[in-house]
Design a protein around this motif. Structure first.
Motif, PDB file in Angstrom:
ATOM      1  N   MET A   1       3.785   3.239 -22.091  1.00 19.75           N
ATOM      2  CA  MET A   1       3.365   3.260 -20.712  1.00 19.75           C
ATOM      3  C   MET A   1       4.544   3.206 -19.741  1.00 19.75           C
ATOM      4  SD  MET A   1      -0.025   1.170 -19.911  1.00 19.75           S
ATOM      5  CE  MET A   1      -1.230   1.151 -21.170  1.00 19.75           C
ATOM      6  N   TRP A   2       5.570   2.460 -20.086  1.00 16.13           N
ATOM      7  CA  TRP A   2       6.735   2.378 -19.202  1.00 16.13           C
ATOM      8  C   TRP A   2       7.312   3.749 -18.939  1.00 16.13           C
ATOM      9  CZ3 TRP A   2       9.713  -0.415 -16.048  1.00 16.13           C
ATOM     10  CH2 TRP A   2       9.434  -1.757 -15.930  1.00 16.13           C
ATOM     11  N   LEU A   3       7.421   4.540 -20.008  1.00 16.64           N
ATOM     12  CA  LEU A   3       8.004   5.871 -19.849  1.00 16.64           C
ATOM     13  C   LEU A   3       7.117   6.751 -18.985  1.00 16.64           C
ATOM     14  CD1 LEU A   3       9.323   6.489 -23.459  1.00 16.64           C
ATOM     15  CD2 LEU A   3      10.638   5.838 -21.436  1.00 16.64           C
ATOM     16  N   GLU A   4       5.823   6.638 -19.153  1.00 18.23           N
ATOM     17  CA  GLU A   4       4.904   7.430 -18.341  1.00 18.23           C
ATOM     18  C   GLU A   4       4.982   7.022 -16.878  1.00 18.23           C
ATOM     19  OE1 GLU A   4       0.961   7.459 -19.901  1.00 18.23           O
ATOM     20  OE2 GLU A   4       1.697   7.708 -21.942  1.00 18.23           O
ATOM     21  N   ALA A   5       5.106   5.745 -16.615  1.00 15.39           N
ATOM     22  CA  ALA A   5       5.194   5.279 -15.232  1.00 15.39           C
ATOM     23  C   ALA A   5       6.441   5.825 -14.559  1.00 15.39           C
ATOM     24  CB  ALA A   5       5.190   3.748 -15.181  1.00 15.39           C
ATOM     25  N   GLY A   6       7.525   5.976 -15.302  1.00 17.18           N
ATOM     26  CA  GLY A   6       8.757   6.502 -14.749  1.00 17.18           C
ATOM     27  C   GLY A   6       8.616   7.927 -14.240  1.00 17.18           C
ATOM     28  N   ARG A   7       7.730   8.686 -14.831  1.00 17.58           N
ATOM     29  CA  ARG A   7       7.524  10.067 -14.399  1.00 17.58           C
ATOM     30  C   ARG A   7       6.890  10.149 -13.022  1.00 17.58           C
ATOM     31  NH1 ARG A   7       4.716  12.279 -19.716  1.00 17.58           N
ATOM     32  NH2 ARG A   7       6.187  11.344 -21.137  1.00 17.58           N
ATOM     33  N   ASP A   8       6.139   9.141 -12.643  1.00 13.16           N
ATOM     34  CA  ASP A   8       5.433   9.138 -11.366  1.00 13.16           C
ATOM     35  C   ASP A   8       6.223   8.447 -10.270  1.00 13.16           C
ATOM     36  OD1 ASP A   8       3.299  10.447 -12.483  1.00 13.16           O
ATOM     37  OD2 ASP A   8       2.237   8.607 -12.978  1.00 13.16           O
ATOM     38  N   ARG A   9       7.493   8.160 -10.510  1.00 13.68           N
ATOM     39  CA  ARG A   9       8.272   7.394  -9.540  1.00 13.68           C
ATOM     40  C   ARG A   9       8.310   8.019  -8.155  1.00 13.68           C
ATOM     41  NH1 ARG A   9      13.965   5.955  -8.137  1.00 13.68           N
ATOM     42  NH2 ARG A   9      13.728   3.874  -7.327  1.00 13.68           N
ATOM     43  N   PRO A  10       8.565   9.310  -7.986  1.00 10.98           N
ATOM     44  CA  PRO A  10       8.573   9.866  -6.623  1.00 10.98           C
ATOM     45  C   PRO A  10       7.241   9.652  -5.910  1.00 10.98           C
ATOM     46  CG  PRO A  10       9.596  11.397  -8.136  1.00 10.98           C
ATOM     47  CD  PRO A  10       8.981  10.294  -8.973  1.00 10.98           C
ATOM     48  N   ASN A  11       6.145   9.841  -6.623  1.00 14.08           N
ATOM     49  CA  ASN A  11       4.828   9.633  -6.032  1.00 14.08           C
ATOM     50  C   ASN A  11       4.638   8.156  -5.691  1.00 14.08           C
ATOM     51  OD1 ASN A  11       2.228  10.220  -5.148  1.00 14.08           O
ATOM     52  ND2 ASN A  11       1.371   9.851  -7.168  1.00 14.08           N
ATOM     53  N   TRP A  12       5.045   7.280  -6.598  1.00 17.03           N
ATOM     54  CA  TRP A  12       4.921   5.842  -6.371  1.00 17.03           C
ATOM     55  C   TRP A  12       5.765   5.421  -5.180  1.00 17.03           C
ATOM     56  CZ3 TRP A  12       9.016   2.390  -6.668  1.00 17.03           C
ATOM     57  CH2 TRP A  12       8.668   1.060  -6.563  1.00 17.03           C
ATOM     58  N   LEU A  13       6.971   5.945  -5.085  1.00 13.63           N
ATOM     59  CA  LEU A  13       7.864   5.585  -3.999  1.00 13.63           C
ATOM     60  C   LEU A  13       7.308   6.062  -2.661  1.00 13.63           C
ATOM     61  CD1 LEU A  13      10.557   4.228  -3.354  1.00 13.63           C
ATOM     62  CD2 LEU A  13      11.669   6.448  -3.687  1.00 13.63           C
ATOM     63  N   GLU A  14       6.769   7.255  -2.622  1.00 14.45           N
ATOM     64  CA  GLU A  14       6.191   7.761  -1.377  1.00 14.45           C
ATOM     65  C   GLU A  14       4.972   6.941  -0.961  1.00 14.45           C
ATOM     66  OE1 GLU A  14       5.816   9.417   2.090  1.00 14.45           O
ATOM     67  OE2 GLU A  14       7.534   9.701   0.775  1.00 14.45           O
ATOM     68  N   ARG A  15       4.164   6.536  -1.928  1.00 12.10           N
ATOM     69  CA  ARG A  15       3.008   5.684  -1.602  1.00 12.10           C
ATOM     70  C   ARG A  15       3.468   4.341  -1.056  1.00 12.10           C
ATOM     71  NH1 ARG A  15      -0.639   5.731  -6.770  1.00 12.10           N
ATOM     72  NH2 ARG A  15       1.424   5.469  -7.622  1.00 12.10           N
ATOM     73  N   GLN A  16       4.551   3.811  -1.616  1.00 15.21           N
ATOM     74  CA  GLN A  16       5.105   2.558  -1.100  1.00 15.21           C
ATOM     75  C   GLN A  16       5.543   2.745   0.345  1.00 15.21           C
ATOM     76  OE1 GLN A  16       8.666   1.221  -3.050  1.00 15.21           O
ATOM     77  NE2 GLN A  16       8.813  -0.607  -1.807  1.00 15.21           N
ATOM     78  N   GLY A  17       6.207   3.851   0.632  1.00 15.40           N
ATOM     79  CA  GLY A  17       6.655   4.133   1.990  1.00 15.40           C
ATOM     80  C   GLY A  17       5.495   4.290   2.953  1.00 15.40           C
ATOM     81  N   MET A  18       4.454   4.984   2.529  1.00 17.70           N
ATOM     82  CA  MET A  18       3.281   5.163   3.390  1.00 17.70           C
ATOM     83  C   MET A  18       2.643   3.820   3.714  1.00 17.70           C
ATOM     84  SD  MET A  18       1.674   8.716   1.770  1.00 17.70           S
ATOM     85  CE  MET A  18       0.117   7.946   1.616  1.00 17.70           C
ATOM     86  N   ALA A  19       2.522   2.964   2.714  1.00 21.52           N
ATOM     87  CA  ALA A  19       1.908   1.649   2.925  1.00 21.52           C
ATOM     88  C   ALA A  19       2.768   0.786   3.852  1.00 21.52           C
ATOM     89  CB  ALA A  19       1.703   0.946   1.587  1.00 21.52           C
ATOM     90  N   ALA A  20       4.067   0.815   3.661  1.00 19.94           N
ATOM     91  CA  ALA A  20       4.963   0.009   4.495  1.00 19.94           C
ATOM     92  C   ALA A  20       4.970   0.508   5.935  1.00 19.94           C
ATOM     93  CB  ALA A  20       6.379   0.027   3.919  1.00 19.94           C
ATOM     94  N   ARG A  21       4.993   1.831   6.119  1.00 18.26           N
ATOM     95  CA  ARG A  21       4.943   2.376   7.487  1.00 18.26           C
ATOM     96  C   ARG A  21       3.638   2.007   8.174  1.00 18.26           C
ATOM     97  NH1 ARG A  21       7.996   6.640   5.022  1.00 18.26           N
ATOM     98  NH2 ARG A  21       6.092   7.691   4.359  1.00 18.26           N
ATOM     99  N   LYS A  22       2.540   2.058   7.434  1.00 13.31           N
ATOM    100  CA  LYS A  22       1.230   1.702   7.991  1.00 13.31           C
ATOM    101  C   LYS A  22       1.195   0.224   8.376  1.00 13.31           C
ATOM    102  CE  LYS A  22      -3.027   2.663   9.041  1.00 13.31           C
ATOM    103  NZ  LYS A  22      -3.374   3.617  10.092  1.00 13.31           N
ATOM    104  N   ALA A  23       1.779  -0.633   7.543  1.00 16.76           N
ATOM    105  CA  ALA A  23       1.816  -2.066   7.843  1.00 16.76           C
ATOM    106  C   ALA A  23       2.595  -2.334   9.125  1.00 16.76           C
ATOM    107  CB  ALA A  23       2.431  -2.836   6.681  1.00 16.76           C
TER     108      ALA A  23
END
Length: 71
Positions: A1-23
């Motif tokens: 699972m760790w390796l699979e999660a690494g593949r989604d990092r750009p998507n995860w990072l952008e979601r983090q940014g969207m949430a932080a900007r919204k906050a």
């Protein structure tokens, strides 16, 4: 699972940014929101914006342990 999660990092990072900007948009006086946005910018290789939001977080609540944890 760790390796699979690494593949989604750009998507995860952008979601983090969207949430932080919204906050920050919802409550510009919330120090932790600025700290989270700063962390997003640092991780996105944008240290200038990261520094701006981290400074704002410290100015809003210099004694917040969560904000201090980002140093």
């Amino acid at each position: 699972m760790w390796l699979e999660a690494g593949r989604d990092r750009p998507n995860w990072l952008e979601r983090q940014g969207m949430a932080a900007r919204k906050a920050v948009e919802l409550d510009p006086a919330l120090a932790i929101a600025h700290a989270r946005l700063a962390r997003f910018y640092y991780m996105s290789q944008d240290p200038v914006r990261g520094d701006q939001h981290f400074s704002k977080a410290q100015a809003l609540d210099p004694d917040d342990l969560l904000v201090m944890g980002f140093t």
